[in-house]
Design a protein around this motif. Structure first.
Motif, PDB file in Angstrom:
ATOM      1  N   ILE A 285       0.831  -1.210   0.000  1.00  0.00           N
ATOM      2  CA  ILE A 285       0.000   0.000   0.000  1.00  0.00           C
ATOM      3  C   ILE A 285       0.862   1.255   0.000  1.00  0.00           C
ATOM      4  CG2 ILE A 285      -1.639   1.328   1.394  1.00  0.00           C
ATOM      5  CD1 ILE A 285      -2.883  -1.345   2.235  1.00  0.00           C
ATOM      6  N   GLU A 286       1.989   1.205   0.701  1.00  0.00           N
ATOM      7  CA  GLU A 286       2.887   2.359   0.758  1.00  0.00           C
ATOM      8  C   GLU A 286       3.686   2.533  -0.530  1.00  0.00           C
ATOM      9  OE1 GLU A 286       5.245   1.709   4.177  1.00  0.00           O
ATOM     10  OE2 GLU A 286       3.575   1.983   5.599  1.00  0.00           O
ATOM     11  N   GLY A 287       3.538   1.606  -1.474  1.00  0.00           N
ATOM     12  CA  GLY A 287       4.217   1.736  -2.766  1.00  0.00           C
ATOM     13  C   GLY A 287       5.621   1.196  -2.794  1.00  0.00           C
ATOM     14  N   ARG A 313      -8.136  -1.504   0.868  1.00  0.00           N
ATOM     15  CA  ARG A 313      -7.045  -0.518   0.760  1.00  0.00           C
ATOM     16  C   ARG A 313      -6.040  -0.928  -0.314  1.00  0.00           C
ATOM     17  NH1 ARG A 313      -4.307  -0.382   6.146  1.00  0.00           N
ATOM     18  NH2 ARG A 313      -3.036   1.214   5.138  1.00  0.00           N
ATOM     19  N   ARG A 316      -7.476   0.048  -3.649  1.00  0.00           N
ATOM     20  CA  ARG A 316      -7.452   1.487  -3.920  1.00  0.00           C
ATOM     21  C   ARG A 316      -6.051   1.985  -4.277  1.00  0.00           C
ATOM     22  NH1 ARG A 316     -11.203   3.301   1.258  1.00  0.00           N
ATOM     23  NH2 ARG A 316     -13.240   2.705   0.370  1.00  0.00           N
ATOM     24  N   CYS A 317      -5.019   1.336  -3.746  1.00  0.00           N
ATOM     25  CA  CYS A 317      -3.658   1.807  -4.050  1.00  0.00           C
ATOM     26  C   CYS A 317      -3.242   1.445  -5.469  1.00  0.00           C
ATOM     27  CB  CYS A 317      -2.654   1.257  -3.037  1.00  0.00           C
ATOM     28  SG  CYS A 317      -2.134  -0.457  -3.319  1.00  0.00           S
TER      29      CYS A 317
END
Length: 502
Positions: A285-287, A313, A316-317
């Protein structure tokens, strides 16, 4: 020998040549592929001798020819790595995939490095060599952090690598120049640094200093499923094990799905690892894209509110470098629950549109309901994740390309926004009262234009006069969103092995 592994009255070797042993090709009459490294070692020793006062009979450097075998080999390596003055690694794709090479790097860098004088150049004691071009590969962090300019060894060296310069007579002069400058750099670093003799370490127990697998060759397989201890009461435990990664949706066929996916991934040339999705999801999620990924999703796990929110989540990322596969068993009646299908579709809306083989995905109306269907879907999903990862990590151009002219945009601006030639050119200065096309000027738009618009009318007022305008506007934007690859065509959105063009 002292307790630090070296007689302090003896001269220490200038350099340790660290390289990846290349196996023989297996072809009849094939020569020793490491011959060229030995030749480089001899040439370097001769060049260093010419630039120093090393006495006769004293070793100038060290090169391991033991093929990384035996206990005595490990002891000798530990001794040399604890005493050499400079570490010279030969960069190649094979080098950074070698565990012993990573251990050698780790052993040398355990020793402290000090500038010989206050004005001396700050250095690590490492002088890297481009044995093969590395422009297509990402260096591990310990190598990428080194500040070293290879251009000083000549343009042919930086482009071709030292191996090509050695083998091709065309580059003979370039090879001699590179070896001379490399030897000079080794001597310079040795004389401008103080690297105390280190302790001999247990070589076989050392970890590698760098990730031994190129990122694009890795595949992180994560599993979102239950283990038997957390199953809901209405779920059959026969398909689960003591760990979440033991999920076995096609039981009794095959093996646990993660193990089966590992075998398939290896056939594609990947070096896969298996993880629990709960441990991976925050990083995704943080990429933090460490490597391409596959998510093996058990829809029953979506009934858990916490995991359901994690998957939402994740969706959505829009982590395109992680493909999602949702295996299920047509012989398991609990998997045919329509509520589970609807739940997954609601939570994975973005992912489903992008590329998700699912119940109603690219594998047909039944989805991945058999092991054979899963076998067919995994290669496509893994390669698509690989292409997305390569596209994500490719360096962006320094300057964005010039945007292409848009006739649609020119029409939207309407009269007064066109340039002097009448074709939508931009003006850097406002129109004057007498400018052609300007308000009140000759040719200014005093009458409604051919689209029915009048000066000063806003798009909202246009909608009032054109009831169908809003519908057309909304349809236009929906069409734009629908341009995204939904994965239904196996070749749609797929790029060559170099990744998508940008």
């Amino acid at each position: 020998m002292t307790d630090r592994g070296w007689d302090e009255d003896e001269a220490r070797p200038y350099f340790f040549l660290s390289y990846a042993h290349t196996p023989k090709s297996g072809a009849r009459g094939a020569g020793d592929p490491n011959h060229w490294v030995r030749q480089l070692y001899r040439d370097l020793c001769e060049a260093v001798l010419q630039l120093t006062t090393v006495p006769a009979g004293v070793p100038v450097g060290f090169m391991d020819e033991s093929m990384h075998q035996g206990e005595l080999w490990a002891e000798r390596l530990s001794e040399e790595l604890a005493t050499c003055r400079v570490f010279v690694p030969l960069y190649s794709p094979r080098y950074f995939n070698s565990v012993p090479c990573g251990q050698e790097w780790r052993a040398f860098t355990r020793r402290p490095v000090y500038p010989a004088t206050i004005d001396a150049e700050r250095t690590s004691g490492i002088v890297p060599v481009l044995w093969a071009p590395m422009s297509r590969y990402r260096l591990p962090q310990v190598a990428s952090e080194l500040q070293f300019n290879h251009a000083g060894f000549g343009p042919d060296y930086a482009t071709e690598g030292l191996y090509a310069l050695m083998k091709l007579s065309y580059f003979r002069a370039a090879y001699e120049l590179a070896v001379h400058r490399l030897a000079a750099r080794i001597v310079q670093v040795a004389e401008e640094t103080v690297i105390p003799v280190g302790r001999r370490l247990e070589f076989n127990g050392l970890p590698s200093a760098f990730n031994v697998t190129a990122p694009t060759k890795q595949l992180r397989i994560s599993v979102l499923a239950y283990h038997q201890g957390e199953l809901p009461p209405d779920r059959n435990p026969d398909f689960y094990g003591a760990r979440r990664t033991d999920w076995h949706p096609y039981r009794p066929a095959g093996s646990p799905i993660a193990q089966h996916a590992v075998r398939l991934a290896r056939q594609l040339g990947f070096q896969p690892t298996v993880h629990e999705f709960d441990d991976e999801v925050e990083s995704i999620i943080e990429g933090n894209a460490e490597a391409p990924g596959l998510l093996l999703l058990d829809r029953w796990a979506l009934r858990d509110p916490h995991r359901r929110e994690l998957v939402r989540r994740f969706d959505r990322c829009d982590a395109t470098w992680v493909s999602v596969l949702e295996p299920w068993n047509s012989d398991d009646p609990e998997c045919e629950d329509g509520e589970l299908v609807e739940l997954s579709d609601q939570i994975l809306r973005i992912t489903r549109r992008a590329s998700r083989p699912s119940f109603l995905g690219v594998t047909g109306p039944t989805g991945l309901n058999t092991l054979e269907d899963f076998d067919d879907a995994l290669p496509r999903a893994a390669m698509k994740a690989k292409y997305a990862f390569e596209g994500r990590t490719r360096a962006e151009p320094e300057e964005p390309p010039t945007p292409r002219p848009s006739l649609r945009e020119a029409f939207r601006r309407g009269p007064g926004a066109y340039g002097p030639d009448g074709f939508g050119g931009h003006r850097s200065e406002p129109y004057g009262p007498d400018d052609p096309g300007g308000p009140g000027g000759p040719g200014g738009p005093a009458e409604p234009d051919r689209f029915g618009r009048t000066p000063g009318r806003t798009p909202d007022r246009d909608r009032e006069h054109d009831p169908d305008h809003a519908d057309r506007h909304d349809r236009h934007h929906r069409d734009d969103r629908d341009d995204r690859d939904d994965g239904d065509d196996p070749d749609d959105g797929m790029a060559p092995l170099g990744g998508p063009n940008r």
